[in-house]
Design a protein around this motif. Structure first.
Motif, PDB file in Angstrom:
ATOM      1  N   ASP A 136      -6.719  -1.433   9.000  1.00  0.00           N
ATOM      2  CA  ASP A 136      -7.679  -1.348  10.096  1.00  0.00           C
ATOM      3  C   ASP A 136      -7.011  -1.774  11.390  1.00  0.00           C
TER       4      ASP A 136
ATOM      5  N   TRP B 167       3.595   3.129   8.981  1.00  0.00           N
ATOM      6  CA  TRP B 167       3.145   4.003   7.909  1.00  0.00           C
ATOM      7  C   TRP B 167       3.871   5.345   7.983  1.00  0.00           C
TER       8      TRP B 167
ATOM      9  N   THR C  46      -2.641   8.685   7.632  1.00  0.00           N
ATOM     10  CA  THR C  46      -3.823   8.019   7.093  1.00  0.00           C
ATOM     11  C   THR C  46      -3.449   6.609   6.624  1.00  0.00           C
TER      12      THR C  46
ATOM     13  N   GLU D  30       0.826  -1.211   0.000  1.00  0.00           N
ATOM     14  CA  GLU D  30       0.000   0.000   0.000  1.00  0.00           C
ATOM     15  C   GLU D  30       0.861   1.262   0.000  1.00  0.00           C
TER      16      GLU D  30
ATOM     17  N   LYS E  48      -3.466   2.772   5.586  1.00  0.00           N
ATOM     18  CA  LYS E  48      -4.456   1.976   4.853  1.00  0.00           C
ATOM     19  C   LYS E  48      -4.566   0.593   5.480  1.00  0.00           C
TER      20      LYS E  48
END
Length: 193
Positions: free
Chosen positions: A170, A162, A166, A139, A168
């Protein structure tokens, strides 16, 4: 690969600046720890990214049991125990690890724990978990992704880092305060069986 995490849940009015200062002061101590793949110094603040709690919860990927045991029993772990009390430590056996395209700069982490349902075919379920690791790592903004399983509680954990706020993925979102990665290049890539 072996995954490990402990958490210190703090009062709702706790000054999280104390945790930030602590990490700034001591995080470098594991930057060259033998046997450590990565340690993420992560926290959640109540009301930020949906967190219901203030929590400090370092997450580790170990290359060797000796490195992990040296950390736990050789004195380094005594500091957090003295400051916050002795936490329960979750441990998982590695299923998969993948590097993302972003490199080493991580701003956020996502941890998703899920039970292994009764009646599932274990090989298929674990293959799906390993495949999810590859999907997460591919991602945009992914730094790395890992999956591991606790066979006592029959729980799979996905952990990903990340570069932006934001992610990607859950799960529970943590802010990354520091990343120690002395053995990151030695972590085995792909499925672990």
């Amino acid at each position: 690969m072996h995954a490990m995490q402990y958490e210190f849940t703090l009062p709702t009015d706790y000054d999280m600046g104390i945790i930030r200062s602590r990490v700034a002061r001591v995080a470098h101590l594991l930057d060259d720890w033998d046997g450590l793949g990565i340690k993420t110094y992560v926290l959640r603040e109540r009301g930020v990214h949906g967190s219901p709690v203030n929590q400090y919860g370092p997450f580790y990927l170990w290359n060797t049991m000796e490195g992990m045991n040296s950390f736990l029993w050789g004195g380094a772990f005594q500091g957090p125990v003295d400051d916050f009390g002795r936490p329960a430590i979750r441990q998982w056996t590695g299923l998969a690890f993948e590097e993302g395209a972003v490199g080493s700069s991580a701003a956020y982490a996502v941890r998703r724990r899920r039970p292994v349902p009764d009646g599932v075919e274990l090989a298929a379920f674990m293959t799906e978990a390993a495949d999810e690791t590859g999907r997460l790592a591919a991602e945009d903004g992914a730094v790395l992704a890992a999956a591991a399983v606790d066979t006592r509680a029959w729980e799979v954990v996905h952990f990903s880092l990340w570069a932006h706020d934001t992610p990607k993925a859950d799960g529970d979102v943590f802010e990354v305060l520091h990343l120690s990665a002395p053995g990151r290049d030695d972590l085995p890539r792909g499925r672990q069986w």
